[in-house]
Design a protein around this motif. Structure first.
Motif, PDB file in Angstrom:
ATOM      1  N   GLU A  91       0.833  -1.211   0.000  1.00  0.00           N
ATOM      2  CA  GLU A  91       0.000   0.000   0.000  1.00  0.00           C
ATOM      3  C   GLU A  91       0.863   1.255   0.000  1.00  0.00           C
ATOM      4  OE1 GLU A  91      -3.644   2.011   2.593  1.00  0.00           O
ATOM      5  OE2 GLU A  91      -2.666   0.174   3.291  1.00  0.00           O
ATOM      6  N   ALA A  92       1.967   1.246   0.725  1.00  0.00           N
ATOM      7  CA  ALA A  92       2.850   2.408   0.778  1.00  0.00           C
ATOM      8  C   ALA A  92       3.449   2.726  -0.586  1.00  0.00           C
ATOM      9  CB  ALA A  92       3.971   2.163   1.794  1.00  0.00           C
ATOM     10  N   LEU A  93       3.553   1.718  -1.429  1.00  0.00           N
ATOM     11  CA  LEU A  93       4.087   1.908  -2.778  1.00  0.00           C
ATOM     12  C   LEU A  93       2.997   2.189  -3.803  1.00  0.00           C
ATOM     13  CD1 LEU A  93       6.612  -1.087  -2.705  1.00  0.00           C
ATOM     14  CD2 LEU A  93       7.210   1.353  -2.631  1.00  0.00           C
ATOM     15  N   ASP A 104      -7.031 -23.998 -15.557  1.00  0.00           N
ATOM     16  CA  ASP A 104      -5.888 -24.311 -16.413  1.00  0.00           C
ATOM     17  C   ASP A 104      -4.616 -23.560 -16.064  1.00  0.00           C
ATOM     18  OD1 ASP A 104      -7.559 -25.914 -17.907  1.00  0.00           O
ATOM     19  OD2 ASP A 104      -7.917 -24.429 -19.460  1.00  0.00           O
ATOM     20  N   SER A 105      -4.691 -22.596 -15.163  1.00  0.00           N
ATOM     21  CA  SER A 105      -3.522 -21.740 -14.953  1.00  0.00           C
ATOM     22  C   SER A 105      -3.615 -21.021 -13.621  1.00  0.00           C
ATOM     23  CB  SER A 105      -3.418 -20.698 -16.079  1.00  0.00           C
ATOM     24  OG  SER A 105      -4.542 -19.822 -16.046  1.00  0.00           O
ATOM     25  N   VAL A 106      -2.476 -20.480 -13.213  1.00  0.00           N
ATOM     26  CA  VAL A 106      -2.412 -19.495 -12.133  1.00  0.00           C
ATOM     27  C   VAL A 106      -1.927 -18.195 -12.760  1.00  0.00           C
ATOM     28  CG1 VAL A 106      -1.243 -18.802 -10.004  1.00  0.00           C
ATOM     29  CG2 VAL A 106      -1.993 -21.176 -10.305  1.00  0.00           C
ATOM     30  N   ARG A 107      -2.600 -17.109 -12.454  1.00  0.00           N
ATOM     31  CA  ARG A 107      -2.218 -15.804 -13.005  1.00  0.00           C
ATOM     32  C   ARG A 107      -1.712 -14.896 -11.892  1.00  0.00           C
ATOM     33  NH1 ARG A 107      -3.523 -12.598 -17.571  1.00  0.00           N
ATOM     34  NH2 ARG A 107      -4.920 -14.233 -18.328  1.00  0.00           N
ATOM     35  N   MET A 108      -0.579 -14.262 -12.140  1.00  0.00           N
ATOM     36  CA  MET A 108      -0.050 -13.224 -11.267  1.00  0.00           C
ATOM     37  C   MET A 108      -0.175 -11.886 -11.981  1.00  0.00           C
ATOM     38  SD  MET A 108       3.769 -12.689  -9.610  1.00  0.00           S
ATOM     39  CE  MET A 108       4.580 -12.610 -11.193  1.00  0.00           C
ATOM     40  N   SER A 109      -0.749 -10.895 -11.312  1.00  0.00           N
ATOM     41  CA  SER A 109      -0.893  -9.562 -11.875  1.00  0.00           C
ATOM     42  C   SER A 109      -0.151  -8.562 -10.996  1.00  0.00           C
ATOM     43  CB  SER A 109      -2.371  -9.160 -11.966  1.00  0.00           C
ATOM     44  OG  SER A 109      -3.083 -10.038 -12.825  1.00  0.00           O
ATOM     45  N   ILE A 110       0.665  -7.733 -11.643  1.00  0.00           N
ATOM     46  CA  ILE A 110       1.447  -6.710 -10.947  1.00  0.00           C
ATOM     47  C   ILE A 110       1.085  -5.358 -11.534  1.00  0.00           C
ATOM     48  CG2 ILE A 110       3.773  -5.858 -10.429  1.00  0.00           C
ATOM     49  CD1 ILE A 110       4.768  -8.751 -10.947  1.00  0.00           C
ATOM     50  N   ARG A 111       0.765  -4.400 -10.674  1.00  0.00           N
ATOM     51  CA  ARG A 111       0.445  -3.042 -11.101  1.00  0.00           C
ATOM     52  C   ARG A 111       1.300  -2.085 -10.284  1.00  0.00           C
ATOM     53  NH1 ARG A 111      -1.282  -6.294 -14.221  1.00  0.00           N
ATOM     54  NH2 ARG A 111      -3.502  -6.721 -14.631  1.00  0.00           N
ATOM     55  N   ALA A 112       1.988  -1.160 -10.956  1.00  0.00           N
ATOM     56  CA  ALA A 112       2.919  -0.291 -10.228  1.00  0.00           C
ATOM     57  C   ALA A 112       3.107   1.034 -10.945  1.00  0.00           C
ATOM     58  CB  ALA A 112       4.277  -0.980 -10.067  1.00  0.00           C
ATOM     59  N   LEU A 113       3.301   2.080 -10.166  1.00  0.00           N
ATOM     60  CA  LEU A 113       3.779   3.334 -10.711  1.00  0.00           C
ATOM     61  C   LEU A 113       5.247   3.169 -11.089  1.00  0.00           C
ATOM     62  CD1 LEU A 113       2.207   5.747  -8.082  1.00  0.00           C
ATOM     63  CD2 LEU A 113       1.346   5.259 -10.384  1.00  0.00           C
ATOM     64  N   THR A 114       5.663   3.888 -12.103  1.00  0.00           N
ATOM     65  CA  THR A 114       7.030   3.729 -12.604  1.00  0.00           C
ATOM     66  C   THR A 114       8.066   3.954 -11.509  1.00  0.00           C
ATOM     67  OG1 THR A 114       6.314   4.460 -14.795  1.00  0.00           O
ATOM     68  CG2 THR A 114       8.675   4.527 -14.339  1.00  0.00           C
ATOM     69  N   GLU A 115       7.863   4.974 -10.688  1.00  0.00           N
ATOM     70  CA  GLU A 115       8.868   5.303  -9.675  1.00  0.00           C
ATOM     71  C   GLU A 115       9.001   4.223  -8.607  1.00  0.00           C
ATOM     72  OE1 GLU A 115       7.650   8.478  -6.852  1.00  0.00           O
ATOM     73  OE2 GLU A 115       5.828   8.567  -8.077  1.00  0.00           O
ATOM     74  N   ASN A 116       7.946   3.420  -8.428  1.00  0.00           N
ATOM     75  CA  ASN A 116       7.983   2.372  -7.400  1.00  0.00           C
ATOM     76  C   ASN A 116       8.074   0.969  -7.995  1.00  0.00           C
ATOM     77  OD1 ASN A 116       7.667   4.376  -5.451  1.00  0.00           O
ATOM     78  ND2 ASN A 116       5.426   4.234  -5.518  1.00  0.00           N
ATOM     79  N   ARG A 117       8.252   0.886  -9.289  1.00  0.00           N
ATOM     80  CA  ARG A 117       8.145  -0.405  -9.970  1.00  0.00           C
ATOM     81  C   ARG A 117       9.105  -1.448  -9.400  1.00  0.00           C
ATOM     82  NH1 ARG A 117       9.954   0.411 -15.603  1.00  0.00           N
ATOM     83  NH2 ARG A 117      12.001  -0.015 -14.685  1.00  0.00           N
ATOM     84  N   ASP A 118      10.355  -1.108  -9.240  1.00  0.00           N
ATOM     85  CA  ASP A 118      11.337  -2.088  -8.788  1.00  0.00           C
ATOM     86  C   ASP A 118      11.014  -2.598  -7.388  1.00  0.00           C
ATOM     87  OD1 ASP A 118      12.653  -1.905 -11.181  1.00  0.00           O
ATOM     88  OD2 ASP A 118      14.207  -0.541 -10.443  1.00  0.00           O
ATOM     89  N   ALA A 119      10.541  -1.704  -6.533  1.00  0.00           N
ATOM     90  CA  ALA A 119      10.196  -2.124  -5.170  1.00  0.00           C
ATOM     91  C   ALA A 119       8.983  -3.049  -5.175  1.00  0.00           C
ATOM     92  CB  ALA A 119       9.930  -0.896  -4.296  1.00  0.00           C
ATOM     93  N   LEU A 123       8.627  -7.176  -4.007  1.00  0.00           N
ATOM     94  CA  LEU A 123       7.584  -7.816  -3.208  1.00  0.00           C
ATOM     95  C   LEU A 123       6.959  -8.987  -3.961  1.00  0.00           C
ATOM     96  CD1 LEU A 123       5.807  -4.682  -1.661  1.00  0.00           C
ATOM     97  CD2 LEU A 123       7.266  -6.336  -0.477  1.00  0.00           C
ATOM     98  N   ALA A 124       6.785  -8.832  -5.249  1.00  0.00           N
ATOM     99  CA  ALA A 124       6.223  -9.925  -6.046  1.00  0.00           C
ATOM    100  C   ALA A 124       7.153 -11.143  -6.014  1.00  0.00           C
ATOM    101  CB  ALA A 124       6.003  -9.466  -7.480  1.00  0.00           C
ATOM    102  N   ILE A 125       8.456 -10.907  -6.079  1.00  0.00           N
ATOM    103  CA  ILE A 125       9.418 -12.012  -6.029  1.00  0.00           C
ATOM    104  C   ILE A 125       9.351 -12.713  -4.676  1.00  0.00           C
ATOM    105  CG2 ILE A 125      11.881 -12.574  -6.052  1.00  0.00           C
ATOM    106  CD1 ILE A 125      12.194 -10.246  -8.078  1.00  0.00           C
TER     107      ILE A 125
END
Length: 437
Positions: A91-93, A104-119, A123-125
């Motif tokens: 939430e802080a990011l 048939d699958s597992v889906r992972m969805s990641i949504r991020a602002l560019t400035e916080n993308r790496d952080a 967390l996703a990793i």
């Protein structure tokens, strides 16, 4: 699914009358992994979706629901974070990480602002590779799942779907509910969850789609970070199975003034040469809302239901041509007879050129609306790869729709529509049925 970001990069401008092509890049990571990307740098936001092949179909016998429950636990504490700490860090990011388990699958969805993308990626990793799977979290989330499954067990629509699958896919993973049953979920252990994690989240059966403020080089590095520590697949995928319940009517007693009826036949896979004609056929027959043949004949003309639909349920490991509706108990026999009659109409060439052109106009006009932002685009790009579509499919799809002829539609109608082979599952207290099994 709730959206955290109202500001997304729309691509509606791509779909003017001139309709320039959508630019999808095939990205190869430094480690040789593949991904598809649509760049859009006008808004500092990125969406990344990863589809892992297998999903609930990988659940072992007597362990139904393991992949679904494992997926729900991935963000319930990971690395140095407990569940609350992980949620607070995300939430802080102003980011979002979500997982969903399907048949048939597992889906992972990641949504991020560019400035916080790496952080957010960090967390996703953690969620992918270092989830806690503690007994405490398992007990709490399992209790929630069981409560939901117990509610579903009383819902006539869920009952109809379950029995239909049991009849049509006996002995196959599709015969078992994706989320399991109260009994199978109650029996799951931490070891079962760890085994589900190893089976379902694998590096070699993953498909990545991304859209937004990110370059190909940046995406390639992220793909390697996300997938690099995951194992290769070691669980065999299911064999492909066509729906094979055979003809008849199966009644499941359930109290109420109305009955739910699910019905169907064998279908066809999405890579079948006849899939596009079948898609148009279904749009006309039962998939087009109030304009469909079934709605006109069974709702508008007879008033037997509020709604009836059909769909080409084409999945990775099986297929069915399926429909569902509800009607008053005293009308069940009449309604089933009418459905059979409409399938006869379909098989005998009832669809006209006017019907086809109307469906083509609607489908080609509606298709661009699916690409309403980075989130939608990322999902579509990952799904296209999972379904083994060509990278340029989105730019030729409407041409494929327009190329379908009336002869094509009538041929596939004869192929799929066999009225006397229909299987009906009736959940309720029906009256006026001539045959039951």
């Amino acid at each position: 699914m709730t959206r955290l970001f109202a500001a997304v990069a729309l691509i509606a401008s791509f779909w003017t009358t001139a309709a320039p092509a959508i630019e999808i890049q095939a990205v190869t990571s430094p480690a040789g992994r593949s991904a598809w990307l649509t760049e859009e740098h006008s808004i500092p936001f990125v969406a990344i979706d990863v589809v892992f092949t297998g999903g609930a179909s990988l659940d072992p016998d007597q362990r139904a629901g393991a992949v679904s429950l494992m997926t729900a636990l991935l963000t319930e504490g990971a690395g140095d974070y407990d569940a609350q700490g992980f949620a607070a860090a995300l939430e802080a990011l102003a980011g979002r990480i979500s997982f969903e388990a399907g048949r048939d699958s597992v889906r992972m969805s990641i949504r991020a602002l560019t400035e916080n993308r790496d952080a957010v990626i960090d967390l996703a990793i953690l969620a992918l590779t270092d989830a806690h799977f503690s007994q405490q979290s398992l007990d709490r989330v399992r209790a929630q799942h069981i409560a939901g499954l117990e509610r579903e067990a009383q819902d006539p629509n869920s009952i109809a779907q379950r029995v239909y699958a049991e009849l049509g896919y006996a002995g196959h993973p599709y015969a078992v509910p994706t989320d399991g049953t109260p009994d199978t979920v109650a029996a799951l252990t931490v070891d079962d969850i760890l085994a589900a994690h190893r089976a379902a989240l694998t590096s070699d059966l993953a498909y990545v789609g991304a859209a937004g403020d990110i370059t190909a080089a940046e995406l390639g590095a992220i793909v390697d970070r996300l997938l690099g520590d995951l194992p290769a697949s070691n669980t065999p995928l299911p064999e492909y199975r066509r729906f094979d319940a055979g003809p008849g009517v199966t009644v499941v007693a359930h109290p109420g003034t109305q009955s739910v009826i699910q019905f169907g036949l064998p279908g066809l896979h999405w890579d079948d040469d006849d899939f596009m004609p079948a898609f148009l056929m279904n749009e006309i027959f039962g998939g087009g809302g109030f304009g469909s043949r079934l709605m006109k004949e069974i709702r508008e003309r007879r008033g037997l239901t509020y709604g009836i639909y059909t769909s080409l349920a084409s999945y990775r490991f099986g297929d069915s041509y399926v429909g569902r509706f509800s009607t008053a108990n005293e009308s069940v026999g009449e309604a089933i007879d009418l459905v059979r009659q409409q399938f006869e109409w379909l098989a005998e060439g009832g669809i006209t050129q006017e019907d086809l052109e109307r469906a083509q106009t609607y489908l080609t006009g509606a298709y661009p609306l699916r690409f309403d932002g980075n989130e939608s685009i990322a999902r579509i790009l990952a799904s296209m790869q999972f379904q083994h579509y060509d990278i340029d499919y989105v730019n030729v799809r409407n041409d494929l729709v327009r190329a379908v002829t009336l002869e094509d539609v009538q041929r596939v109608a004869r192929r799929l529509s066999h009225p006397h082979q229909l299987r009906f599952v009736v959940v309720g207290e029906p009256e006026g049925l001539d045959e039951t099994e």
